[in-house]
Scaffold this active site. Structure first.
Site, PDB file in Angstrom:
ATOM      1  N   TYR A   1       0.865  -1.178   0.000  1.00  0.00           N
ATOM      2  CA  TYR A   1       0.000   0.000   0.000  1.00  0.00           C
ATOM      3  C   TYR A   1       0.902   1.228   0.000  1.00  0.00           C
ATOM      4  O   TYR A   1       1.896   1.291   0.737  1.00  0.00           O
ATOM      5  CB  TYR A   1      -0.898   0.030   1.233  1.00  0.00           C
TER       6      TYR A   1
ATOM      7  N   GLU B   1      -3.201   7.633  -4.057  1.00  0.00           N
ATOM      8  CA  GLU B   1      -3.222   6.336  -3.400  1.00  0.00           C
ATOM      9  C   GLU B   1      -3.019   5.237  -4.440  1.00  0.00           C
ATOM     10  O   GLU B   1      -3.696   5.222  -5.466  1.00  0.00           O
ATOM     11  CB  GLU B   1      -4.554   6.126  -2.679  1.00  0.00           C
TER      12      GLU B   1
END
Length: 389
Positions: free
Chosen positions: A109, A197
């Site tokens: 992530y 993101e």
């Protein structure tokens, strides 16, 4: 302003950030053509909506043949996808991404966002990439790594390498991560972003890092110098009332309550919503008509408010500083008459020419409930909403 995944990946490619091969399509025919160009014996079909949680909501499907691909695309295009972030009404699916399937060795992530408390851009990363990163952050916060970037010094290589070591990457993957981080920061600054993101940032079995997914949010306040990005706005993904509000320079956000608010000033609007909740009610919206409210703008604000079927009462809370209370009262009267408001309207005025404004409201012959102060206004609005509900 949010961008779609495929738009985010266009930016990633422009800045040299590796992405998993794919193409977007608005029709079944375009999707079949995209799959043929990608080749392979399977593809991911991904709904393009401004909401997370697509995978668990059925917005990402795997097709192993052309017929499966066509069925997946037909099932998604024209539908509304309901996810944990979309609200009960869901988001319309007017576009899909056809993406090559990847051989994934591991998932990371990676994100960048503005840390307002520290007034820095923050980098957040984790080895626990994938669909449930929010649960990881809540249950295992030690797996979430972060650092902030000095705005003068910029992104430093030692910060990137230290993050790579913490993510247990080997030297080659660490170098790839460093290049990606530096490119992301340049993209973040040059395009006036508020969020990037990548979830997941995958490491393929061949050792290559790729952005399998991407999310980008642009700072609305900087759109005046990001004309290309502004053209990418998808109004279909936004609340229709919020889109109409932008046309009249109104700051409007739809909420789930029954008491509509019309206020001049963002801080006063937030205080108004707080005091409605304190008195046992729920605000139906945030609506700031601005310091230079005019009769026309007040009328448009009322039109927005009454278009919401959940509204059972309206609370108008105006401080007449830049704009006099008598002009605001004139706008309220004209708006109520023009729009034909059928729900109770509670008005609290304070400031310049307040007595004249209150007299105008009292003499209007309209069913307008006057309030002496903010607490009194909230109490009357909550009572009116309960009675009307």
């Amino acid at each position: 302003m949010n961008l779609h995944e495929y738009q985010a990946k266009i930016l990633f490619t422009e800045y040299g950030i590796p992405v998993t091969p794919g193409s977007h399509a608005h029709t079944v025919k375009d999707a079949v053509r995209a799959a043929a160009e990608l080749g392979g014996d399977g593809w991911a079909v991904k709904a393009q909506v401004h909401a997370g949680g697509r995978g668990k909501a059925g917005g990402i499907k795997i097709a192993r043949s052309r017929s499966e691909l066509e069925e997946c695309v037909k099932g998604l295009l024209g539908s509304r996808l309901v996810t944990r972030q979309s609200g009960a009404a869901g988001k319309p699916v007017n576009c899909v991404v056809i993406q090559a399937l990847s051989e994934i060795a591991s998932e990371l992530y990676l994100s960048m966002l503005v840390d307002r408390a520290r007034r820095r851009v923050a980098v957040i990363a984790s080895r626990a990439g994938g669909m449930d990163i929010e649960e990881v952050a809540a249950r295992e916060p030690e797996k979430i790594l972060s650092f902030v970037i000095d705005p003068v010094m910029g992104m430093q290589e030692f910060q990137c390498r230290r993050l790579g070591f913490a993510l247990q990457l080997d030297p080659d993957r660490n170098r790839q991560l460093t290049a990606i981080l530096k490119a992301l920061y340049r993209l973040f600054i040059e395009k006036d972003l508020s969020l990037i993101e990548i979830n997941p940032l995958i490491i393929t079995r061949g050792g290559r890092m790729e952005a399998l997914d991407g999310k980008v949010a642009v700072d609305d306040n900087a759109l005046y110098r990001q004309h290309t990005l502004e053209e990418w706005r998808d109004p279909a993904q936004e609340d229709d009332k919020e889109n109409r509000a932008k046309l009249f320079d109104l700051n409007y956000v739809a909420l789930d309550g029954s008491i509509a608010c019309m206020v001049n000033g963002a801080g006063l609007a937030m205080a108004t919503m707080d005091i409605i909740k304190l008195h046992g009610g729920e605000p139906a919206n945030f609506l700031d008509v601005g310091g230079g409210a005019t009769t026309e703008r007040v009328a448009e604000a009322f039109k927005l408010i009454v278009s919401d079927p959940k509204v059972r009462a309206i609370l108008v809370n105006i401080f007449g500083g830049i704009v006099r209370c008598d002009l605001i009262a004139e706008g309220i009267i004209a708006a109520v008459r023009e729009v034909g408001v059928s729900v109770p309207v509670v008005v609290r005025l304070e400031g310049t020419n307040v007595d004249q404004g209150k007299r105008m409201l009292a003499d209007s012959g309209l069913s307008i409930i006057a309030a002496d102060d903010l607490a009194d206004a909230a109490d009357k609005a909550v009572a009116a909403a309960r009675k009307a509900g």
